[in-house]
Motif scaffolding. Structure first.
Motif, short mmCIF file in Angstrom:
data_model
loop_
_atom_site.label_atom_id
_atom_site.label_comp_id
_atom_site.label_asym_id
_atom_site.label_seq_id
_atom_site.Cartn_x
_atom_site.Cartn_y
_atom_site.Cartn_z
N TYR A 25 0.86 -1.18 0.00
CA TYR A 25 0.00 0.00 0.00
C TYR A 25 0.90 1.23 0.00
O TYR A 25 1.71 1.42 0.90
N ILE A 26 0.75 2.10 -1.03
CA ILE A 26 1.70 3.20 -1.16
C ILE A 26 1.07 4.59 -1.10
O ILE A 26 1.78 5.59 -0.88
N LYS A 27 -0.25 4.71 -1.29
CA LYS A 27 -0.82 6.05 -1.36
C LYS A 27 -2.34 5.98 -1.23
O LYS A 27 -2.97 5.03 -1.69
N SER A 28 -2.92 7.01 -0.62
CA SER A 28 -4.36 7.19 -0.64
C SER A 28 -4.68 8.59 -1.16
O SER A 28 -3.86 9.50 -1.05
N VAL A 29 -5.86 8.74 -1.73
CA VAL A 29 -6.34 10.05 -2.16
C VAL A 29 -7.79 10.17 -1.69
O VAL A 29 -8.65 9.37 -2.09
N THR A 38 3.08 8.16 -5.81
CA THR A 38 2.77 8.69 -4.48
C THR A 38 2.43 10.18 -4.53
O THR A 38 1.98 10.75 -3.53
N ALA A 39 2.61 10.80 -5.70
CA ALA A 39 2.22 12.19 -5.88
C ALA A 39 0.80 12.32 -6.43
O ALA A 39 0.36 13.42 -6.78
N ALA A 40 0.08 11.22 -6.53
CA ALA A 40 -1.30 11.26 -7.04
C ALA A 40 -2.14 12.22 -6.21
O ALA A 40 -2.03 12.28 -4.98
N ALA A 41 -2.99 12.98 -6.91
CA ALA A 41 -3.83 13.96 -6.23
C ALA A 41 -5.04 14.30 -7.10
O ALA A 41 -5.02 14.11 -8.32
N VAL A 42 -6.08 14.81 -6.48
CA VAL A 42 -7.24 15.29 -7.23
C VAL A 42 -6.82 16.48 -8.06
O VAL A 42 -6.28 17.48 -7.55
#
Length: 463
Positions: free
Chosen positions: A151-155, A212-216
């Motif tokens: 698990y690496i990222k949540s948004v 990990t830089a994912a964003a809305v």
């Protein structure tokens, strides 16, 4: 397990002629928990849910290479399907949060969470959405090691993520980013992060070199003037979309948006534009969408009763809880007909149109589809006005009357895979002259809500 044949295949009736539409009688209902198929369908294998998530129900699926990924309210599992007849679980990730629908791209798996949690971790607990600190949205996992996903990222997204759709970038952007269209709905004035009227999508931008830089990145409003909110019989008034299927190479998408069916232009990935919209007095809840391979048709499903009701019966009739087939003509949606399985189910069996995919048959429009306790239907809609079932797989009513059934049924590289609430993963094979050409078509990946043309898959030896 005993393999019976339903009496709807009357003596002398050829499968190629389709099923009869005679009314069902008590003798047509299979014995409890018994597998039944049409003569052209074989039940190849059942794989029970792995122990870590056996207590929670299976949901949607995705495929990549030799692996199947099966979502579950308790997390997800990875299966090795290089030999479908001996498919086996590889690993399970325990990470609760409904519905945990999954999609995959490269070494990334994206999952949808639409139940508010105490935080974004896999150890979270349920927490009412009226708490500002409650979390819901998408989770991202690194699946490069199939035996040990990370698990690496949540948004976090407004109103969570009931479903999600992966959209590849375009041109120079294709190797840099993917986009996740997050579908959510049902706002409430008491929910700090899910305020009415909502009516929008959340679009998450995922840099492939640094996920990990994912964003809305955008929250376009689909229904600026409001959706279908007053039609009698709606399950819920429109406040967003339940599911969106994109056909990226054609820059189009189809949205099943609660009370509305919608077409989009997605040539600008961050700014999808509604190009057509329709409603249907027989539809209670626009649930999902599937384009024909040539994108001249689209199938919408109606999840009458929200998936928990017995609607595959004579009382409900053939036009509700069904598929609606539309031709796309000059950019408009033109209704042609309904399709519903012609096999009545018992009143203890929740049954309604649900998730399915095309079977890649050149020159034909054929689909495999889940119907909860109605099982799996294979049907031909080449003639939009006269669809017909050509095969099926199902089980009789559950002995404990608890309901359940098949959530999703998808065709992938010669076999049909069905994700069953309780039974686990089903492997099914159809042997029929109408579909056998699909055995020569190979895909490297299948996210059903991210349609690819058969030509991208490769037509096989008869190209």
């Amino acid at each position: 397990m005993l393999n019976l044949r339903r009496t709807l295949f009357a003596a002398g009736a050829a499968v190629a002629l389709g099923l009869t539409t005679m009314p069902a009688v008590a003798a047509d209902i299979p014995p409890p928990d018994t597998v039944v198929t049409s003569p052209n369908v074989t039940h190849v294998l059942n794989i029970p849910k792995p122990a870590p998530i056996a207590a929670t129900i299976n949901t949607d699926m995705a495929f990549q290479g030799d692996y199947a990924y099966v979502g579950n309210y308790g997390g997800f599992s990875i299966y090795d399907i290089r030999n479908p007849k001996k498919a086996t679980p590889v690993s399970s990730v325990v990470c609760p949060g409904s519905q945990m629908d999954v999609t995959v791209y490269g070494n990334l798996l994206f999952s949808a969470v639409d139940s508010s949690r105490s935080d974004d971790s896999c150890n979270s607990t349920a927490l009412s959405a009226d708490h500002k600190e409650a979390w819901e949205g998408i989770r991202i996992f690194d699946i490069s090691d199939k035996a040990a996903p990370k698990y690496i990222k949540s948004v976090e997204t407004n109103c969570g993520s009931h479903t999600l759709t992966l959209v590849p970038g375009k041109g120079w952007d294709k190797k840099k980013n993917v986009y996740i269209y997050v579908q959510s709905y049902n706002p409430n004035a008491t929910f700090p992060d899910c305020q009415p009227p909502h009516d929008k999508l959340s679009i998450v931008k995922v840099p492939l070199k640094d996920p990990t830089a994912a964003a809305v990145a955008a929250t376009p409003v689909v229904f600026p003037d409001g959706g279908n909110e007053t039609q009698p019989g709606l399950l819920l008034p429109t406040s967003g979309c339940h599911d969106i299927t994109v056909y990226a190479e054609k820059d189009i998408a189809a949205g099943a948006c609660m009370g509305d069916g919608v077409l989009f232009d997605i040539s600008d990935r961050l700014n999808p534009k509604v190009t057509a919209r329709t409603t249907d007095p027989n539809f209670a809840f626009w649930h999902s969408a599937t384009f024909s391979n040539d994108a001249r048709k689209v199938i919408f499903t109606d999840e009458l009763g929200g998936g928990g009701a017995a609607t595959c019966n004579e009382a409900t009739g053939p036009n509700r809880g069904a598929d609606a087939i539309y031709d796309i003509s000059r950019g408009k949606l033109v209704f042609k007909s309904y399709f519903k399985i012609p096999r009545y189910q018992a009143d203890s069996e929740n049954c309604v149109a649900h998730n399915g995919s095309l079977i890649p048959v050149k020159g034909k429009d054929i689909m495999v589809q889940a119907w909860y306790m109605g099982g799996v239907s294979i049907w031909d809609f080449t003639n939009s006005a006269a669809p017909r079932e050509i095969g099926y797989f199902e089980r009789g009513p559950r002995a404990d009357n608890s309901g359940g059934g098949v959530w999703s049924a998808y065709y992938y590289n010669g076999y049909i895979y069905a994700s069953d609430f309780h039974q686990g993963l089903e492997v099914i094979k159809i042997n029929d002259r109408l579909t056998n050409g699909a055995d020569r078509v190979h895909a490297d990946q299948l996210n059903v809500q991210t349609q690819q043309s058969y030509r991208e898959w490769g037509w096989g030896h008869d190209d």
